[in-house]
Design a protein around this motif. Structure first.
Motif, PDB file in Angstrom:
ATOM      1  N   ARG A 183      59.595   3.762  71.298  1.00  0.00           N
ATOM      2  CA  ARG A 183      59.542   5.067  72.534  1.00  0.00           C
ATOM      3  C   ARG A 183      58.279   4.998  72.850  1.00  0.00           C
ATOM      4  O   ARG A 183      57.101   4.612  72.356  1.00  0.00           O
ATOM      5  CB  ARG A 183      60.008   6.252  71.721  1.00  0.00           C
ATOM      6  CG  ARG A 183      59.305   6.921  70.749  1.00  0.00           C
ATOM      7  CD  ARG A 183      59.450   8.168  70.114  1.00  0.00           C
ATOM      8  NE  ARG A 183      58.854   8.727  69.138  1.00  0.00           N
ATOM      9  CZ  ARG A 183      57.552   8.950  69.493  1.00  0.00           C
ATOM     10  NH1 ARG A 183      57.231   9.103  70.379  1.00  0.00           N
ATOM     11  NH2 ARG A 183      56.893   9.491  68.097  1.00  0.00           N
ATOM     12  N   TYR A 184      58.138   5.870  74.125  1.00  0.00           N
ATOM     13  CA  TYR A 184      56.862   6.134  74.286  1.00  0.00           C
ATOM     14  C   TYR A 184      56.013   7.464  73.691  1.00  0.00           C
ATOM     15  O   TYR A 184      56.905   8.286  73.133  1.00  0.00           O
ATOM     16  CB  TYR A 184      56.977   6.645  75.910  1.00  0.00           C
ATOM     17  CG  TYR A 184      57.297   5.204  76.648  1.00  0.00           C
ATOM     18  CD1 TYR A 184      56.223   4.462  77.003  1.00  0.00           C
ATOM     19  CD2 TYR A 184      58.395   5.123  77.260  1.00  0.00           C
ATOM     20  CE1 TYR A 184      56.494   3.335  77.606  1.00  0.00           C
ATOM     21  CE2 TYR A 184      58.883   4.015  78.037  1.00  0.00           C
ATOM     22  CZ  TYR A 184      57.797   3.075  78.160  1.00  0.00           C
ATOM     23  OH  TYR A 184      58.302   1.853  79.043  1.00  0.00           O
ATOM     24  N   PRO A 185      54.988   7.563  73.740  1.00  0.00           N
ATOM     25  CA  PRO A 185      54.133   8.526  73.066  1.00  0.00           C
ATOM     26  C   PRO A 185      54.819   9.947  73.937  1.00  0.00           C
ATOM     27  O   PRO A 185      55.144   9.761  75.152  1.00  0.00           O
ATOM     28  CB  PRO A 185      52.748   8.298  72.900  1.00  0.00           C
ATOM     29  CG  PRO A 185      52.633   7.391  74.214  1.00  0.00           C
ATOM     30  CD  PRO A 185      53.942   6.413  74.264  1.00  0.00           C
ATOM     31  N   GLN A 186      54.815  10.886  73.164  1.00  0.00           N
ATOM     32  CA  GLN A 186      54.913  12.319  73.943  1.00  0.00           C
ATOM     33  C   GLN A 186      53.796  12.568  75.217  1.00  0.00           C
ATOM     34  O   GLN A 186      54.330  12.830  76.051  1.00  0.00           O
ATOM     35  CB  GLN A 186      54.999  13.320  73.172  1.00  0.00           C
ATOM     36  CG  GLN A 186      56.161  13.106  71.826  1.00  0.00           C
ATOM     37  CD  GLN A 186      57.461  13.527  72.676  1.00  0.00           C
ATOM     38  OE1 GLN A 186      57.696  14.375  73.440  1.00  0.00           O
ATOM     39  NE2 GLN A 186      58.190  12.411  72.327  1.00  0.00           N
ATOM     40  N   LEU A 187      52.548  12.504  74.770  1.00  0.00           N
ATOM     41  CA  LEU A 187      51.642  12.469  75.609  1.00  0.00           C
ATOM     42  C   LEU A 187      50.611  11.311  75.576  1.00  0.00           C
ATOM     43  O   LEU A 187      50.367  10.757  74.475  1.00  0.00           O
ATOM     44  CB  LEU A 187      50.613  13.760  75.255  1.00  0.00           C
ATOM     45  CG  LEU A 187      51.357  15.106  75.219  1.00  0.00           C
ATOM     46  CD1 LEU A 187      50.306  16.340  74.641  1.00  0.00           C
ATOM     47  CD2 LEU A 187      51.616  15.429  76.588  1.00  0.00           C
ATOM     48  N   LEU A 188      49.979  11.108  76.655  1.00  0.00           N
ATOM     49  CA  LEU A 188      49.213   9.894  76.792  1.00  0.00           C
ATOM     50  C   LEU A 188      47.846  10.278  77.340  1.00  0.00           C
ATOM     51  O   LEU A 188      47.821  10.918  78.586  1.00  0.00           O
ATOM     52  CB  LEU A 188      49.947   8.955  77.457  1.00  0.00           C
ATOM     53  CG  LEU A 188      48.921   7.590  77.779  1.00  0.00           C
ATOM     54  CD1 LEU A 188      48.497   6.769  76.431  1.00  0.00           C
ATOM     55  CD2 LEU A 188      49.673   6.511  78.430  1.00  0.00           C
ATOM     56  N   PHE A 189      46.683  10.032  76.836  1.00  0.00           N
ATOM     57  CA  PHE A 189      45.630  10.141  77.526  1.00  0.00           C
ATOM     58  C   PHE A 189      44.851   8.860  77.848  1.00  0.00           C
ATOM     59  O   PHE A 189      44.707   7.896  77.052  1.00  0.00           O
ATOM     60  CB  PHE A 189      44.473  10.830  76.812  1.00  0.00           C
ATOM     61  CG  PHE A 189      42.928  10.893  77.642  1.00  0.00           C
ATOM     62  CD1 PHE A 189      42.595  12.023  78.386  1.00  0.00           C
ATOM     63  CD2 PHE A 189      41.979   9.756  77.170  1.00  0.00           C
ATOM     64  CE1 PHE A 189      41.433  11.778  79.023  1.00  0.00           C
ATOM     65  CE2 PHE A 189      40.878   9.995  77.824  1.00  0.00           C
ATOM     66  CZ  PHE A 189      40.644  10.764  78.686  1.00  0.00           C
ATOM     67  N   THR A 190      44.530   8.332  79.078  1.00  0.00           N
ATOM     68  CA  THR A 190      43.875   7.097  79.420  1.00  0.00           C
ATOM     69  C   THR A 190      42.440   7.227  79.699  1.00  0.00           C
ATOM     70  O   THR A 190      42.370   8.319  80.619  1.00  0.00           O
ATOM     71  CB  THR A 190      44.741   6.449  80.304  1.00  0.00           C
ATOM     72  OG1 THR A 190      44.471   6.830  81.585  1.00  0.00           O
ATOM     73  CG2 THR A 190      46.101   5.731  80.099  1.00  0.00           C
TER      74      THR A 190
END
Length: 195
Positions: free
Chosen positions: A97-104
């Protein structure tokens, strides 16, 4: 030589950098308090000063929110779009799945991550919230909420105060043709001021 948005640790070279650590801490902490307690960090070269500052801000936000960093939350390569794509692919395949939150750590990494999500038609299951370092007006037009840390855009001006050791400095624009077009200035710093 004067470094802009970079620094070399343990060097006497003067530099000016964005306060990335504080900006990242503020935005990531706010997201963690309102959205989820799971966030992934996609960064560039780990030994590069902007990467170090952004990661310090990310970790400070986790600490501020009382959240322990989990294995795999911090992932880094370089700042290319293809790296953002690869990091998103690895994350999605590893989690299922995708992470709940993402920082790039840069908009180029965001572009790659979004390319993976788009290619698989997953906007309906993408991270609930994405935060990126760098800003662009198009971020407001995407089907996902993307918060960004804004720096000065090309052509904008801002104030900069620096403390320079006495010496001769040349300030210049390194865009093609700009130096030859007169976009440079020499300054001599002497004890007590500029000459």
């Amino acid at each position: 030589l004067f470094l802009v948005d970079r620094r070399i640790n343990d060097s006497a070279l003067p530099y000016a950098v964005t306060d990335a650590e504080a900006a990242v801490t503020e935005l990531v902490a706010e997201a963690l308090k309102t959205t989820s307690d799971e966030i992934y960090f996609f960064g560039g070269q780990p030994d590069f000063s902007p990467s170090m500052d952004r990661l310090k801000g990310f970790r400070a936000a986790l600490s501020q929110c009382g959240i322990a960093e989990q294995p795999g939350w911090v992932r880094a390569r370089d700042y290319r779009r293809s790296s953002g794509y690869a990091l998103m692919k690895e994350c999605y395949e590893g989690l299922g799945r995708y992470p709940q939150l993402l920082f790039t750590g840069a908009i180029t990494l965001l572009e790659g991550a979004l390319a993976f999500i788009s290619e698989h038609h997953h906007f309906d299951r993408a991270p609930k919230r994405i935060i990126t370092f760098d800003d662009h007006n198009l971020l407001d037009c995407l089907p996902l909420r993307i918060d960004s840390i804004e720096q000065l855009d090309l052509g904008q001006t801002g104030d900069l105060t620096v403390k320079l050791a006495p010496g001769h400095y040349v300030l210049y624009c390194n865009l093609e043709g700009h130096y030859l077009g007169g976009m440079h200035r020499s300054i001599d710093v002497v004890e007590g001021g500029v000459r």
